[in-house]
Write a protein that holds these residues in place. Structure first.
Motif, mmCIF file in Angstrom:
data_model
loop_
_atom_site.group_PDB
_atom_site.id
_atom_site.type_symbol
_atom_site.label_atom_id
_atom_site.label_comp_id
_atom_site.label_asym_id
_atom_site.label_seq_id
_atom_site.Cartn_x
_atom_site.Cartn_y
_atom_site.Cartn_z
ATOM 1 N N SER A 423 14.641 6.151 0.519
ATOM 2 C CA SER A 423 14.374 5.852 -0.882
ATOM 3 C C SER A 423 13.847 7.104 -1.551
ATOM 4 C CB SER A 423 13.358 4.710 -1.000
ATOM 5 O OG SER A 423 12.139 5.086 -0.415
ATOM 6 N N ILE A 424 13.624 7.045 -2.849
ATOM 7 C CA ILE A 424 13.257 8.242 -3.588
ATOM 8 C C ILE A 424 11.915 8.825 -3.131
ATOM 9 C CG2 ILE A 424 12.063 7.052 -5.468
ATOM 10 C CD1 ILE A 424 13.447 9.090 -7.348
ATOM 11 N N ASP A 425 11.043 7.994 -2.557
ATOM 12 C CA ASP A 425 9.773 8.521 -2.085
ATOM 13 C C ASP A 425 9.857 8.986 -0.629
ATOM 14 O OD1 ASP A 425 9.949 6.146 -0.758
ATOM 15 O OD2 ASP A 425 8.219 5.213 -1.722
ATOM 16 N N GLY A 426 11.066 8.915 -0.062
ATOM 17 C CA GLY A 426 11.254 9.432 1.278
ATOM 18 C C GLY A 426 10.763 8.517 2.383
ATOM 19 N N ASN A 427 10.329 7.316 2.053
ATOM 20 C CA ASN A 427 9.766 6.418 3.066
ATOM 21 C C ASN A 427 10.824 5.425 3.544
ATOM 22 O OD1 ASN A 427 7.350 7.689 2.606
ATOM 23 N ND2 ASN A 427 6.602 6.133 1.198
ATOM 24 N N SER A 428 11.561 5.792 4.565
ATOM 25 C CA SER A 428 12.541 4.862 5.125
ATOM 26 C C SER A 428 12.027 4.194 6.381
ATOM 27 C CB SER A 428 13.849 5.596 5.432
ATOM 28 O OG SER A 428 13.629 6.619 6.385
ATOM 29 N N ASN A 429 10.907 4.703 6.949
ATOM 30 C CA ASN A 429 10.314 4.105 8.137
ATOM 31 C C ASN A 429 9.000 3.430 7.753
ATOM 32 O OD1 ASN A 429 12.397 5.177 9.686
ATOM 33 N ND2 ASN A 429 11.271 7.059 10.086
ATOM 34 N N ASN A 430 8.948 2.113 7.927
ATOM 35 C CA ASN A 430 7.770 1.363 7.506
ATOM 36 C C ASN A 430 7.489 0.215 8.456
ATOM 37 O OD1 ASN A 430 7.014 2.286 4.555
ATOM 38 N ND2 ASN A 430 9.254 2.188 4.630
ATOM 39 N N ASP A 431 6.204 -0.053 8.658
ATOM 40 C CA ASP A 431 5.740 -1.296 9.259
ATOM 41 C C ASP A 431 4.869 -1.967 8.208
ATOM 42 O OD1 ASP A 431 6.986 -0.922 11.695
ATOM 43 O OD2 ASP A 431 5.271 0.117 12.569
ATOM 44 N N GLU A 432 5.191 -3.185 7.861
ATOM 45 C CA GLU A 432 4.471 -3.855 6.766
ATOM 46 C C GLU A 432 3.966 -5.220 7.199
ATOM 47 O OE1 GLU A 432 5.279 -5.104 2.101
ATOM 48 O OE2 GLU A 432 6.307 -3.398 3.022
ATOM 49 N N VAL A 433 2.712 -5.503 6.845
ATOM 50 C CA VAL A 433 2.088 -6.789 7.128
ATOM 51 C C VAL A 433 1.662 -7.418 5.805
ATOM 52 C CG1 VAL A 433 0.180 -8.003 8.249
ATOM 53 C CG2 VAL A 433 1.265 -6.051 9.388
ATOM 54 N N ARG A 434 1.978 -8.694 5.644
ATOM 55 C CA ARG A 434 1.533 -9.441 4.475
ATOM 56 C C ARG A 434 0.899 -10.751 4.948
ATOM 57 N NH1 ARG A 434 6.683 -9.025 0.221
ATOM 58 N NH2 ARG A 434 6.984 -6.753 0.390
ATOM 59 N N VAL A 435 -0.237 -11.074 4.369
ATOM 60 C CA VAL A 435 -0.885 -12.357 4.630
ATOM 61 C C VAL A 435 -1.107 -13.025 3.280
ATOM 62 C CG1 VAL A 435 -2.845 -13.560 5.636
ATOM 63 C CG2 VAL A 435 -2.029 -11.425 6.685
ATOM 64 N N ILE A 436 -0.524 -14.209 3.102
ATOM 65 C CA ILE A 436 -0.578 -14.901 1.818
ATOM 66 C C ILE A 436 -1.101 -16.319 2.047
ATOM 67 C CG2 ILE A 436 0.736 -15.731 -0.162
ATOM 68 C CD1 ILE A 436 2.750 -13.485 0.403
ATOM 69 N N VAL A 437 -2.191 -16.647 1.366
ATOM 70 C CA VAL A 437 -2.782 -17.978 1.452
ATOM 71 C C VAL A 437 -2.629 -18.654 0.098
ATOM 72 C CG1 VAL A 437 -4.851 -19.327 1.937
ATOM 73 C CG2 VAL A 437 -4.445 -17.177 3.174
#
Length: 444
Positions: A423-437
Motif C-alpha cells: 500500500s502507499i504507506d509501504g505496510n504490506s506485512n501486518n498482524d492485527e488484533v481487534r477486540v469489540i464488545v
C-alpha cells in the motif's frame, strides 16, 4: 466495456415507489409517541496493528463509544409525519501520539506531518424528518444507509452517517425499492461532516464529489432466493452498477448448499476527477452448511487497470474476499478464499461461534493505469504482486441474565505481501488484533 445509459436514480426511485395496492388511511395510527423507540448501543473497541516494519509505527488505540437512536412513530392520517434523531459520543481510553492511527479515533496531524494523539473525546448529533404514505417512506436529514453502493461503515467504534434524502417502498411483499441522494458524510472517527470521496480518491482533493445518487431493488419474495440490482452516480467520478444472486438448496434438515455471486461495474463519468475508470469486479461463492459446520470456497476477480474502488470509510464492498485487512481488489487481481466456521451450539455452548479463513491473491500490476490517481496506491514496477491473509474470529453472545445480548468479538488477522505488493504507506506485512464488545439496550 462501456455503458452509454444515462439515468437519474432519484427519479427512478420516485417512479418505482408508487404503491401498487391501496391500504387503509390509518396505517400510521400507532401515533408519533406511541410508536416511538429509543435504543442505546455501547461499543468498546480495541485495535492493535503490528506492521513488522522498522520504518513504520505500530498503531494501538482503545475507546468507548455510545450511540443513542430515537425513532418516532407517525402521526395518524394518509400522510404520517415523524422524526428520527441520534447522538454519538466517543471517548479515548488509550492511544498516544506514537501509536495513533488505527481509525477508531480521530486523527490529528502535527506540523511535522506526524500523527498526534487523538482528542480525549469526540461527539456528534443529527436528525432526519420523515414522511410515510401507504408503503412509501421519505427521509431528509442525517441517514444511516446500508446497501451495496453506499453503506456507512459499521465496523469501528461509531457508525458512519450521510446527509441527504432517501426514499423506500415496500408495496410488493418481498420487494424493496429504494433511492436517494446525499451530499455529505460524517465518518465514523470524526465529529463533523465532509464531502463524499472514495477510498483511493481520498488522497487528492480532486476526488471529492458534490453528491452521490442511487436507486435499487432487492427481492426476497421467492423461497431460498435473494437477489438485488443497484445503480449509483458519484458526480464527476463514476457510475457504478451492482447485481447479486444468492440461492440456498436444502438437502435435508442438517445439510444445505448455498451458491451465490456479486458483480460490480464501475465507469468514469462527467469530468472524471479520478481519471479513466473501466472496471468489472465479481466474486463467486459456494457454501456447505452441515449441522454446526460451515465451509465456504470463494473466487474473486478484478478486471480493470484500476482497483475496485468504493465510498471512503464505508462498507459498500459486497464481495466475498473482502477481509479484515485486505479487500483483494488491486488492478487485475485474482483471489480465492477457503473459510471454515463452527457454531458451538452443537456442543451445547449456545452463543459461541468461530471462523477461520485463508485468502490468497495475485495482481498483474504491470498493466496498472499510471495516469490515474489510483496508481499511487500500488508499486507496480512491472511486477506480478502476490499476498495472502489469514483471519480468525471468535464471538460470544450472552444468552440470558443481565448481560443478555452483550457480545464479545475477538478478531486476529495476519497479512503478508510479496515484493511488488504494498500500500502507499509501504505496510504490506501486518498482524492485527481487534477486540469489540457490544451492548445493545432498548430504553423503550
Amino acid at each position: 466495456m462501456s455503458f452509454a445509459f444515462r439515468f437519474t436514480p432519484l427519479f427512478i426511485a420516485l417512479s418505482a415507489s408508487i404503491p401498487v395496492t391501496a391500504q387503509a388511511t390509518d396505517d400510521n395510527a400507532e401515533g408519533f409517541v406511541e410508536g416511538s423507540s429509543l435504543n442505546l448501543h455501547l461499543r468498546n473497541a480495541y485495535f492493535n496493528r503490528d506492521t513488522h516494519n522498522h520504518g513504520a509505527r505500530d498503531t494501538r488505540e482503545w475507546g468507548q463509544g455510545a450511540v443513542a437512536r430515537f425513532e418516532s412513530g407517525y402521526t395518524p392520517g394518509t400522510v404520517g409525519f415523524g422524526l428520527d434523531a441520534h447522538a454519538m459520543l466517543g471517548v479515548k481510553l488509550d492511544g498516544g501520539g506514537g501509536h495513533a492511527g488505527t481509525s477508531i479515533l480521530p486523527t490529528r496531524v502535527k506540523s511535522d506531518g506526524e500523527l498526534g494523539a487523538a482528542p480525549h473525546s469526540f461527539s456528534t448529533a443529527g436528525a432526519a424528518l420523515k414522511l410515510k404514505a401507504l408503503d412509501t417512506e421519505f427521509k431528509a436529514g442525517d441517514l444511516f444507509l446500508t446497501n451495496p453502493v453506499i453503506a456507512g461503515g459499521e465496523t469501528r467504534m461509531l457508525p458512519q452517517t450521510f446527509r441527504g434524502i432517501s426514499l423506500t417502498n415496500t408495496s410488493v411483499e418481498g420487494l424493496l425499492l429504494e433511492g436517494g441522494k446525499v451530499s455529505f458524510t460524517k465518518p465514523y472517527n470524526q465529529s463533523g461532516h465532509r464531502r463524499i470521496d472514495t477510498y483511493y480518491g481520498s488522497l487528492d482533493e480532486r476526488g471529492k464529489s458534490k453528491h452521490l445518487s442511487w436507486a435499487g431493488a432487492a427481492w426476497s419474495g421467492t423461497p431460498n432466493i435473494t437477489t438485488s440490482v443497484y445503480a449509483a452516480e458519484l458526480k464527476d467520478i463514476w457510475n457504478q452498477y451492482y447485481a447479486d444472486f444468492d440461492y440456498t438448496y436444502v438437502v435435508n434438515e442438517q445439510v444445505s448448499l448455498n451458491p451465490g455471486a456479486h458483480f460490480y461495474h464501475t465507469q468514469d463519468t462527467g469530468r472524471a476527477l479520478l481519471g479513466s475508470i473501466d472496471n468489472n469486479t465479481y466474486s463467486l461463492h459456494l457454501t456447505l452448511n452441515a449441522g454446526a459446520h460451515t465451509v465456504t470456497a470463494a473466487y474473486q476477480r478484478v478486471n480493470g487497470d484500476t482497483p475496485f474502488d468504493y465510498i471512503n470509510l464505508g462498507d459498500s464492498v459486497y464481495l466475498d474476499n473482502s477481509r479484515m485487512y485486505s479487500d483483494f481488489n488491486a488492478p487485475n487481481e485474482r483471489s480465492w478464499k477457503l473459510q471454515y466456521g463452527y457454531d458451538f451450539a452443537g456442543l451445547d455452548l449456545p452463543g459461541l461461534s468461530a471462523s477461520l479463513s485463508y485468502s490468497r491473491g495475485k495482481a498483474d500490476l504491470t498493466k496498472a493505469a499510471q495516469d490515474n490517481i489510483h496508481y499511487d496506491y500500488y508499486r507496480a514496477d512491472g511486477k506480478q504482486a502476490q499476498h495472502w491473509e489469514r483471519d480468525l474470529d471468535v464471538k460470544y453472545v450472552f444468552q440470558e441474565g443481565d448481560l443478555k445480548d452483550l457480545s464479545v468479538l475477538v478478531r486476529y488477522a495476519t497479512h503478508r505481501g510479496g515484493q511488488g505488493y504494498a500500500s502507499i504507506d509501504g505496510n504490506s506485512n501486518n498482524d492485527e488484533v481487534r477486540v469489540i464488545v457490544d451492548y445493545p439496550l432498548n430504553v423503550f
